[in-house]
Design an enzyme around this catalytic site. Sequence first.
Site, mmCIF file in Angstrom:
data_model
loop_
_atom_site.group_PDB
_atom_site.id
_atom_site.type_symbol
_atom_site.label_atom_id
_atom_site.label_comp_id
_atom_site.label_asym_id
_atom_site.label_seq_id
_atom_site.Cartn_x
_atom_site.Cartn_y
_atom_site.Cartn_z
ATOM 1 N N LYS A 131 -3.785 3.435 -2.312
ATOM 2 C CA LYS A 131 -4.633 4.683 -2.652
ATOM 3 C C LYS A 131 -4.759 5.586 -2.032
ATOM 4 C CE LYS A 131 -7.085 0.207 -2.011
ATOM 5 N NZ LYS A 131 -8.381 -0.854 -1.657
ATOM 6 N N MET A 138 -7.489 9.186 9.313
ATOM 7 C CA MET A 138 -8.104 10.150 8.048
ATOM 8 C C MET A 138 -8.829 11.148 8.630
ATOM 9 S SD MET A 138 -8.861 6.474 6.418
ATOM 10 C CE MET A 138 -9.789 5.502 7.767
ATOM 11 N N ASP A 182 0.680 -0.726 0.310
ATOM 12 C CA ASP A 182 -0.072 -0.005 -0.102
ATOM 13 C C ASP A 182 0.643 0.941 -0.102
ATOM 14 O OD1 ASP A 182 -2.247 -1.140 -0.164
ATOM 15 O OD2 ASP A 182 -2.781 -1.374 2.263
#
Length: 258
Positions: free
Chosen positions: A56, A170, A34
Site C-alpha cells: 500500500k 507517515m 507489505d
Amino acid sequence: MGKVYLVGAGPGDSELITIKGLKCIQEADVIMYDRLVNHELLSYAKNGADLIYCGKKPDCHLMDQEIINQLLVMHSKRGKVVTRLKGGDPFVYGRGGEEAEMLVEHGVQFEIVPGITSGIAASTYAGIPVTHRDYGSTFAFVTGHQRKGQDNHLCWESLAKGIDTLAIYMGVGNLPYIQQQLMKHGRPGSTPVAVVHSGTTAKQHTVTGTLASIVGIVEKHQIQNPSMIIVGKVVLLREKIKWFEQLKHHEVELDALM
C-alpha cells in the site's frame, strides 16, 4: 486448520528482524508481505511458498484490507501456515490489531510476533535517542496521516505541551499542517526537528532544523515517504552521536583503500 503469524519485519535493514520472525518466514506456506518489507527477507522462504504482495502506498492501495483479511482466513482454513509480514511492528500503525480481530472472529489460530518499529529504529540510526534524562523522559508515537473522511482526533495541545519527544509516522505529506498545529498549541518554533528518510537502510538520509524551519528544509531536499519525523530536544544529540553516517563514511574509505 492452518495457522497465521502476524510478523513485524522491522524497520528496513533485513538484519533487524527477530529470530522468531525469521523462523516464521522459513516455516510459511504462504507469505503475504507489505511494501516496506525488505525483499531480502523473502529469500528465506522455503521452496514452493506462495509470495503475495499486499503493498500500500499513500492514497494507492493495490489490495484492499478486506481482501487481505479474506486471504488470511482462506489460506489458513485450507491448512496452510500463513506469515503476514509487515514493516516495523504489526501493532504500531500496521493494522495488525484489525487483522487479529478478524482471525478471532473466524476461529483461526494465530500468533503475534513483534518487530522493531521505525519510530525507535530510524531515530536510533540517525543518532537520536527518543529518551535521554537530560533532554526528555516522555515520548509518543503519533500518526501524521488520518483516515479519509475522519476528523482529526489528535489532541494537539497535549502533544505540543505534554510530551518531550514526538515520533510522527507517515507525516511528510502533512508536515505543514503538523507544524502549524504544534506551534499553534504552544510548541516553540525553536524546537529541534529531524526527518529521517528510509531509516536503517543504505538510502537513509536525515535532515534537521527547527519546527519553524523544517518545512522549507524538507522541500529543499525533496524528502518523501517513507520518513520518520522526530520532534524534541533529543534531536540536538544527533551532531554528537550520528554513528550510522560515520560508519558508512568509514566503509567507503576502506573500500577506496582496497
